[in-house]
Design a protein around this motif. Structure first.
Motif, PDB file in Angstrom:
ATOM      1  N   ALA A 264       1.129  -0.981  -0.558  1.00  0.00           N
ATOM      2  CA  ALA A 264       0.035   0.162   0.237  1.00  0.00           C
ATOM      3  C   ALA A 264       0.704   1.535   0.227  1.00  0.00           C
ATOM      4  N   ASN A 265       2.381   0.833   0.550  1.00  0.00           N
ATOM      5  CA  ASN A 265       2.785   2.692   0.710  1.00  0.00           C
ATOM      6  C   ASN A 265       3.259   2.459  -0.090  1.00  0.00           C
ATOM      7  N   ALA A 266       3.673   1.553  -1.069  1.00  0.00           N
ATOM      8  CA  ALA A 266       4.774   1.366  -2.159  1.00  0.00           C
ATOM      9  C   ALA A 266       4.434   2.093  -3.409  1.00  0.00           C
ATOM     10  N   LEU A 267       2.932   1.543  -3.991  1.00  0.00           N
ATOM     11  CA  LEU A 267       2.000   2.946  -4.915  1.00  0.00           C
ATOM     12  C   LEU A 267       1.961   3.745  -5.052  1.00  0.00           C
ATOM     13  N   PRO A 268       1.866   4.677  -4.272  1.00  0.00           N
ATOM     14  CA  PRO A 268       1.518   5.897  -5.142  1.00  0.00           C
ATOM     15  C   PRO A 268       3.656   6.743  -4.690  1.00  0.00           C
ATOM     16  N   ALA A 269       4.681   6.393  -4.395  1.00  0.00           N
ATOM     17  CA  ALA A 269       6.260   5.968  -4.614  1.00  0.00           C
ATOM     18  C   ALA A 269       6.203   5.651  -5.656  1.00  0.00           C
ATOM     19  N   VAL A 270       5.640   5.024  -6.946  1.00  0.00           N
ATOM     20  CA  VAL A 270       5.754   4.450  -7.809  1.00  0.00           C
ATOM     21  C   VAL A 270       5.757   5.516  -8.993  1.00  0.00           C
ATOM     22  N   ARG A 271       4.419   5.663  -8.132  1.00  0.00           N
ATOM     23  CA  ARG A 271       3.026   6.795  -9.539  1.00  0.00           C
ATOM     24  C   ARG A 271       4.378   8.378  -9.615  1.00  0.00           C
ATOM     25  N   GLU A 272       3.847   8.592  -8.060  1.00  0.00           N
ATOM     26  CA  GLU A 272       5.436   9.191  -8.098  1.00  0.00           C
ATOM     27  C   GLU A 272       6.650   9.886  -8.519  1.00  0.00           C
ATOM     28  N   GLY A 273       7.311   8.000  -8.592  1.00  0.00           N
ATOM     29  CA  GLY A 273       8.250   8.609  -9.385  1.00  0.00           C
ATOM     30  C   GLY A 273       8.409   8.448 -10.448  1.00  0.00           C
ATOM     31  N   LEU A 274       7.300   8.198 -11.604  1.00  0.00           N
ATOM     32  CA  LEU A 274       7.049   7.879 -13.108  1.00  0.00           C
ATOM     33  C   LEU A 274       7.185   9.342 -13.366  1.00  0.00           C
ATOM     34  N   ALA A 275       5.654   9.814 -12.487  1.00  0.00           N
ATOM     35  CA  ALA A 275       5.371  11.058 -12.903  1.00  0.00           C
ATOM     36  C   ALA A 275       7.108  12.062 -12.836  1.00  0.00           C
ATOM     37  N   THR A 276       7.467  12.023 -11.687  1.00  0.00           N
ATOM     38  CA  THR A 276       9.394  12.809 -12.084  1.00  0.00           C
ATOM     39  C   THR A 276       9.835  12.816 -12.846  1.00  0.00           C
ATOM     40  N   LEU A 277       9.947  10.992 -13.048  1.00  0.00           N
ATOM     41  CA  LEU A 277      11.263  10.894 -14.033  1.00  0.00           C
ATOM     42  C   LEU A 277      10.170  11.484 -15.502  1.00  0.00           C
ATOM     43  N   ARG A 278       9.488  11.244 -15.491  1.00  0.00           N
ATOM     44  CA  ARG A 278       8.605  11.940 -16.953  1.00  0.00           C
ATOM     45  C   ARG A 278       8.938  13.794 -16.543  1.00  0.00           C
ATOM     46  N   GLY A 279       9.141  13.913 -15.611  1.00  0.00           N
ATOM     47  CA  GLY A 279       9.192  15.660 -15.113  1.00  0.00           C
ATOM     48  C   GLY A 279      10.871  15.821 -15.599  1.00  0.00           C
ATOM     49  N   LEU A 280      11.640  14.854 -15.402  1.00  0.00           N
ATOM     50  CA  LEU A 280      12.677  15.196 -16.055  1.00  0.00           C
ATOM     51  C   LEU A 280      13.746  15.096 -17.177  1.00  0.00           C
ATOM     52  N   TYR A 281      12.149  14.148 -18.251  1.00  0.00           N
ATOM     53  CA  TYR A 281      13.349  13.793 -19.154  1.00  0.00           C
ATOM     54  C   TYR A 281      12.023  15.107 -20.310  1.00  0.00           C
ATOM     55  N   ALA A 282      10.935  15.796 -19.503  1.00  0.00           N
ATOM     56  CA  ALA A 282       9.714  16.453 -20.829  1.00  0.00           C
ATOM     57  C   ALA A 282      11.357  17.723 -21.209  1.00  0.00           C
ATOM     58  N   GLN A 283      12.475  18.000 -20.112  1.00  0.00           N
ATOM     59  CA  GLN A 283      13.209  18.494 -20.950  1.00  0.00           C
ATOM     60  C   GLN A 283      13.914  18.451 -21.860  1.00  0.00           C
ATOM     61  N   HIS A 284      14.259  17.203 -22.152  1.00  0.00           N
ATOM     62  CA  HIS A 284      14.654  16.936 -23.457  1.00  0.00           C
ATOM     63  C   HIS A 284      14.179  15.470 -24.285  1.00  0.00           C
ATOM     64  N   ASP A 285      14.434  15.682 -25.276  1.00  0.00           N
ATOM     65  CA  ASP A 285      13.492  14.742 -26.611  1.00  0.00           C
ATOM     66  C   ASP A 285      13.627  13.099 -26.306  1.00  0.00           C
ATOM     67  N   ARG A 286      14.576  12.994 -26.124  1.00  0.00           N
ATOM     68  CA  ARG A 286      15.131  11.518 -25.603  1.00  0.00           C
ATOM     69  C   ARG A 286      13.850  10.888 -24.318  1.00  0.00           C
ATOM     70  N   GLY A 287      13.930   9.295 -24.856  1.00  0.00           N
ATOM     71  CA  GLY A 287      13.660   8.687 -23.292  1.00  0.00           C
ATOM     72  C   GLY A 287      11.829   7.806 -23.619  1.00  0.00           C
ATOM     73  N   ASP A 288      11.243   9.777 -24.631  1.00  0.00           N
ATOM     74  CA  ASP A 288       9.664   8.915 -24.263  1.00  0.00           C
ATOM     75  C   ASP A 288       9.252   8.328 -24.574  1.00  0.00           C
ATOM     76  N   GLU A 289       9.825   7.561 -25.831  1.00  0.00           N
ATOM     77  CA  GLU A 289       9.611   6.041 -26.142  1.00  0.00           C
ATOM     78  C   GLU A 289       9.540   4.971 -24.617  1.00  0.00           C
ATOM     79  N   ARG A 290      10.856   4.820 -23.573  1.00  0.00           N
ATOM     80  CA  ARG A 290      11.553   3.775 -23.329  1.00  0.00           C
ATOM     81  C   ARG A 290      10.526   4.287 -21.959  1.00  0.00           C
ATOM     82  N   LEU A 291      10.134   5.377 -21.794  1.00  0.00           N
ATOM     83  CA  LEU A 291       9.158   6.502 -20.209  1.00  0.00           C
ATOM     84  C   LEU A 291       8.061   5.282 -20.566  1.00  0.00           C
ATOM     85  N   ASP A 292       7.328   5.285 -21.906  1.00  0.00           N
ATOM     86  CA  ASP A 292       6.018   4.519 -22.527  1.00  0.00           C
ATOM     87  C   ASP A 292       6.241   2.969 -21.889  1.00  0.00           C
TER      88      ASP A 292
END
Lengths: 496, 146
Positions: free
Chosen positions: A84-112
């Motif tokens: 139960a504790n891990a679920l929000p952390a995972v979603r939060e982490g994914l959002a952060t990662l997407r935020g980090l990668y938003a600054q450049h164009d590489r990695g979108d495919e892998r993020l998906d």
């Protein structure tokens, strides 16, 4: 001299400009490199965040899986807590990662892909947990055994691992970039500093050189100033000398012209006295007979004789003065003169007198060429040699010698004799007009040496005498080797 | 005047001047013997002798009339020698010359000249000056030299 037109100002301003340019270059390069460094640093920080977030996501997923496994085994709700504790952390982490990668164009495919895999994993986990909660534990285990979750987890691991290693590579790369940039900065700063030092040294050199030039110029100025003062003193001396000569000349002339005048007037009065005695006698006064006879036979002829002699003397003096004055005004004509020939001509002109006096004249057979006025030089030499012949000692054969000496720019002519010599107190006097020295047994008016000195000075030189009474005299004529026409003009202005 | 008559020694290069001086002195009633010389050398020979000792002037009673502008030397040279010689130093020296230069006058008095007279260029004044000099000479005491 305007400041900017001087070579010194142009050079210093150029060097100053180059120095400022070098400084600007350093500032621009440093600014650019600093911007680059901060960009690199930001990237390094982001890559570190990527790595961290990726790690967090993986850990959170593992926690969720651990919770799932524990719940499936024990069916106790407390094991579900990590899940139960891990679920929000995972979603939060994914959002952060997407935020980090938003600054450049590489990695979108892998993020998906990552997101899909995470969703699959999370749905597998949620399905099994839901089945277990409803008591269908076997069905849940079957889902686990289907390896659906494992496969998703493996994919997640691979993707995250790729992202992490990629981030690490980029950090390494950026750190190397940073290192290069700081090295470059060091080089640019070093080079700039070197350039500034070079320009500063150049400017200093220019300033030192200029200062040295100034000091040299000042020194030259001082020297010129000193020599100017020297020349002024020289000119003043020669002017004073000329002035003294003129005063002396005026005095002598007035004195010598006065003496015959006193005689003329005196004897005219005597004539009157005598004529008066004659007049009375002729008028019938017999007592005047003696006086009249003396007047007619002695006084009157004597008075007439003195008047005539004085008038002739006066005429001679005036003629002599006129001659000197004319000589002083004659334009000098400098020309090369062979002194040997000039002396030979002098020797020929006095040959008769020499033979009569049983004397010899020795002239040099070698002499430098002098550039001077021929007539003036001839008159000087002839006059001095004439005097030497005139005033030889009677008790020994006369020997007259002409010698020539040469020093830079000057020529000296020495005319020596073994004649009577000149007493010390007369050595300056003989150069004065109408003055003579020694026993007066030779005709002369006292003009020759005055004339010679005036001529020698007009030629830019002078004449002096050294003598020993009874042993002989040496007249030294010092002349410039080269007489310039302008010098003679200048001097004639002074002596006029 | 004393038993030994005073002789006047005149050293004057201009013969005319010498003659005029002599005549005007005579006109003042001075009949002393006047010995005149045309140049300094002859004058000095007479005063000090050929050897310059001055022995010849011993026991003479002389008055010296001296011109400064001589052809062979200046009267100052003669003045110095006369005043330096023990036999002639007491003989009065009268400088009679055309020079009226202030320094020259001072110099002559410094050197022991007794009287300095400037010859006037105007003959009237000249004759007058010489006649007055003659009157002065007639009352002047001249010592016998040693």
């Amino acid at each position: 001299m305007p400041f900017f037109s001087s070579a010194f100002a142009r050079r210093t301003v150029t060097l100053l400009f180059l120095g400022v340019l070098a400084l600007l270059l350093i500032v621009v390069a440093a600014g650019w490199l600093t911007a680059r460094t901060s960009a690199h640093t930001a990237e390094v920080i982001r890559e570190r965040d990527v790595r961290m977030v990726a790690g967090t996501i993986q850990t959170a997923l593992l926690d969720a899986e651990t919770g799932q496994r524990g719940f499936l085994i024990t069916a106790e709700n407390r094991y579900l807590e990590p899940y139960a504790n891990a679920l929000p952390a995972v979603r939060e982490g994914l959002a952060t990662l997407r935020g980090l990668y938003a600054q450049h164009d590489r990695g979108d495919e892998r993020l998906d892909q990552l997101k899909t895999a995470v969703e699959q994993k999370l749905s597998e986990l949620a399905e099994t947990v839901d089945l277990a909660k409803t008591g269908r534990r076997d069905e849940a285990l079957a889902v686990v055994k289907s390896d659906r979750g494992k496969a998703a987890m493996d994919r997640i691991r691979a993707t995250l691992g790729g992202l992490i290693s990629e981030a690490e590579d980029r950090v390494t790369e950026r750190l190397a970039d940073l290192n290069r940039a700081s090295n470059l900065l060091l080089w640019v700063a070093g080079l700039g500093a070197l350039l500034i030092v070079v320009f500063a040294a150049g400017a200093a050199w220019v300033v030192i050189q200029y200062t040295a030039e100034l000091v040299a110029a000042q020194h030259q100025l001082q020297v010129a100033n000193a020599s100017l003062e020297e020349r002024v003193a020289e000119r003043t001396t020669s002017l004073t000398r000329a002035n003294d000569e003129i005063q002396r000349f005026a005095y002598i002339v007035s004195h010598d012209l006065r003496s015959p005048l006193v005689n003329i007037m005196g004897f005219t009065s005597e004539l009157e006295v005598g004529a008066e005695a004659l007049k009375r006698y002729i008028g019938g006064d017999e007592q005047q007979a003696d006086k009249a006879r003396v007047a007619a036979l002695e006084d009157i002829p004597e008075a007439i004789r003195f008047i005539r002699a004085s008038t002739e003397r006066m005429d001679g003096l005036i003629n002599a003065i006129l001659k000197l004055s004319r000589e002083g005004r004659r334009d000098l004509n400098p020309e090369p003169i062979d002194l040997v020939k000039l002396f030979a001509a002098t020797a020929a002109s006095v040959k008769h007198q020499l033979d009569e006096a049983n004397a010899t004249l020795t002239v040099p057979d070698r002499a430098p060429i002098i550039v001077s006025d021929r007539l003036a030089l001839e008159q000087i030499v002839n006059n001095v040699v004439d005097n030497a012949v005139k005033y030889l000692a009677r008790d020994r054969p006369g020997r007259i010698t002409i010698g020539v000496t040469q020093s830079p720019g000057r020529i000296g002519i020495a005319i020596s004799d073994n004649g009577r010599g000149i007493a010390e107190q007369d050595r300056e006097r003989i150069f004065e007009l109408f003055r003579r020295a020694g026993t007066q047994d030779r005709p002369g008016e006292g003009i020759g040496l005055a004339h010679v000195r005036a001529l020698a000075r007009r030629l830019g030189g002078d004449i002096s005498v050294g003598s020993e009474l009874g042993r002989g005299s040496t007249f030294r004529i010092d002349l410039p080797a080269r007489l310039h026409a302008k010098d003679s003009r200048l001097h004639s202005e002074v002596t006029k | 005047m004393t038993a030994r008559p005073v002789s006047i020694v005149m050293i004057e290069d201009d013969e005319g001047h010498a003659r005029l001086i002599e005549r005007n002195i005579r006109r003042a009633g001075v009949n002393n013997e006047i010995t005149s010389f045309r140049n300094g050398t002859d004058g000095l020979n007479y005063l000090l002798g050929a050897d310059g000792s001055g022995e010849e002037s011993a026991q003479r009673s002389m008055l010296i009339l001296l011109d400064l502008n001589l052809p062979d030397m200046t009267g100052v040279d003669i003045l110095v020698k006369v005043k330096a010689n023990q036999h002639t130093k007491r003989s009065p020296v009268i400088i009679l010359t055309t020079t009226d230069d202030e320094r020259e006058i001072k110099r002559c008095y410094d050197l022991g000249a007794n009287v300095y007279i400037t010859k006037p260029v105007n003959y009237e004044s000249f004759a007058n000056a010489i006649q007055q000099l003659g009157l002065f000479l007639s009352v002047m005491q001249v010592p016998v030299t040693d």
